[in-house]
Design an enzyme around this catalytic site. Structure first.
Site, short mmCIF file in Angstrom:
data_model
loop_
_atom_site.label_atom_id
_atom_site.label_comp_id
_atom_site.label_asym_id
_atom_site.label_seq_id
_atom_site.Cartn_x
_atom_site.Cartn_y
_atom_site.Cartn_z
N TYR A 180 -11.26 2.10 -6.70
CA TYR A 180 -12.69 2.21 -7.01
C TYR A 180 -13.44 2.94 -5.89
CZ TYR A 180 -11.52 -1.26 -10.58
OH TYR A 180 -10.94 -1.92 -11.63
C1 LIG Z 1 -5.79 -1.60 -10.15
C2 LIG Z 1 -4.72 -0.84 -10.92
C3 LIG Z 1 -5.16 -0.63 -12.35
C4 LIG Z 1 -4.53 0.53 -10.24
O1 LIG Z 1 -3.53 1.27 -10.92
P1 LIG Z 1 -2.32 1.94 -10.11
O2 LIG Z 1 -1.68 2.88 -11.01
O3 LIG Z 1 -1.52 0.85 -9.49
O4 LIG Z 1 -3.10 2.63 -8.89
P2 LIG Z 1 -3.68 4.07 -8.67
O5 LIG Z 1 -3.83 4.89 -9.86
O6 LIG Z 1 -4.87 3.87 -7.82
O7 LIG Z 1 -2.48 4.66 -7.85
C5 LIG Z 1 -2.77 5.20 -6.66
C6 LIG Z 1 -1.65 4.84 -5.72
O8 LIG Z 1 -0.50 5.55 -6.15
C7 LIG Z 1 -0.14 6.51 -5.17
N1 LIG Z 1 0.20 7.74 -5.91
C8 LIG Z 1 1.44 8.19 -6.03
N2 LIG Z 1 1.45 9.30 -6.76
C9 LIG Z 1 0.20 9.56 -7.14
C10 LIG Z 1 -0.43 10.59 -7.91
N3 LIG Z 1 0.29 11.57 -8.46
N4 LIG Z 1 -1.77 10.55 -8.10
C11 LIG Z 1 -2.50 9.56 -7.53
N5 LIG Z 1 -1.97 8.56 -6.80
C12 LIG Z 1 -0.63 8.57 -6.59
C13 LIG Z 1 -1.32 6.65 -4.25
O9 LIG Z 1 -0.89 6.91 -2.95
C14 LIG Z 1 -2.00 5.29 -4.34
O10 LIG Z 1 -1.45 4.36 -3.47
P3 LIG Z 1 -2.35 3.19 -2.81
O11 LIG Z 1 -3.04 2.44 -3.93
O12 LIG Z 1 -1.35 2.35 -2.10
O13 LIG Z 1 -3.35 3.85 -1.93
C15 LIG Z 1 -3.35 -1.58 -10.89
O14 LIG Z 1 -2.87 -1.63 -9.57
C16 LIG Z 1 -3.42 -2.96 -11.50
O15 LIG Z 1 -3.23 -3.11 -12.70
N6 LIG Z 1 -3.64 -3.98 -10.65
C17 LIG Z 1 -3.67 -5.35 -11.09
C18 LIG Z 1 -4.77 -5.62 -12.09
C19 LIG Z 1 -6.12 -5.30 -11.53
O16 LIG Z 1 -6.46 -5.64 -10.39
N7 LIG Z 1 -6.93 -4.64 -12.37
C20 LIG Z 1 -8.29 -4.34 -12.04
C21 LIG Z 1 -9.11 -5.56 -12.31
S1 LIG Z 1 -10.77 -5.26 -11.93
#
Ligand SMILES: CC(C)(COP(=O)(O)OP(=O)(O)OC[C@H]1O[C@@H](n2cnc3c(N)ncnc32)[C@H](O)[C@@H]1OP(=O)(O)O)[C@@H](O)C(=O)NCCC(=O)NCCS
Length: 195
Positions: free
Chosen positions: A157
């Protein structure tokens, strides 16, 4: 040489979500670490949300067509529970801060199955969901991270430019402190949206 099939970022209509509700709720409970029984209580609510104005959803399908990511939201407004809870939190805020509640898209759910988190799937869904939303801004609520370092959702975020709207807010019926975050729209689309 044949290329391996790729994951697909797809837009989901109301019928698609209804068809895939069990899969979507599985992503939700595993991502949030909730007991499986939570999914049962969410079914009716998610199906009710589908009927709200401006509802839209996207998902990620893995190479076998299984849903591994889900995001949805809708236009927020008076008489919705979440709107009224945030309005209560903003009651003593400046008129400028209260403008957050005008013409906003509520990002209601955003989840990626734990085994495929950390590859940019969440960011791509966020961009795909918000790209083309007709609202001026987007709001969401997320649990406070407290004394721990901000987790992946918070990092996402902040990276996407979400600002504080409310901190340490208590929603009725939930003892946990939440943050309400927001940013203006539009937001650029991801490069991989499949229609
Ligand atoms: C929050 C959530 C939706 C984020 O989705 P995600 O796919 O895991 O995360 P992102 O899209 O931000 O991925 C970015 C991460 O991937 C990495 N990455 C690898 N390849 C990437 C690419 N091609 N593009 C972007 N990021 C990349 C980044 O370095 C980053 O790492 P970091 O988060 O350690 O900094 C997910 O982690 C989740 O479901 N969490 C649990 C539930 C939750 O908390 N939901 C939100 C409730 S409000």
């Amino acid at each position: 040489m044949t290329r391996a099939p790729a994951r697909q970022l797809v837009q989901l209509g109301a019928g698609d979500l209804a068809d895939r509700l069990t899969e979507a709720l599985h992503v939700y409970v595993t991502a949030m670490g909730y007991p499986v029984s939570t999914a049962r209580y969410r079914r009716t609510l998610w199906l009710e949300h589908v009927r709200r104005q401006g509802w839209r959803a996207v998902g990620w399908l893995d190479t076998t067509g299984v849903l591994v990511g889900i995001a949805y939201g809708y236009s927020g407004g008076p008489s919705q529970w979440w709107y009224e809870e945030v309005r209560r939190g903003l009651a003593t805020a400046t008129p400028e801060a209260q403008r957050w509640l005008h013409d906003y898209f509520e990002l209601t759910e955003l989840h990626v199955r734990p085994d495929v988190q950390g590859h940019g799937l969440g960011e791509a869904m966020l961009r795909a969901l918000l790209h083309g939303a007709p609202n001026s801004r987007v709001l969401l609520s997320t649990p406070e991270y407290g004394p721990n370092p901000p987790g992946r959702a918070w990092r996402l975020y902040r990276r996407m430019g979400f600002q504080d709207v409310l901190r340490d807010h208590r929603f009725t019926g939930d003892a946990r402190p939440f943050a309400v975050l927001g940013r203006s729209l539009p937001l650029d689309p991801p490069s991989s949206l499949v229609h």
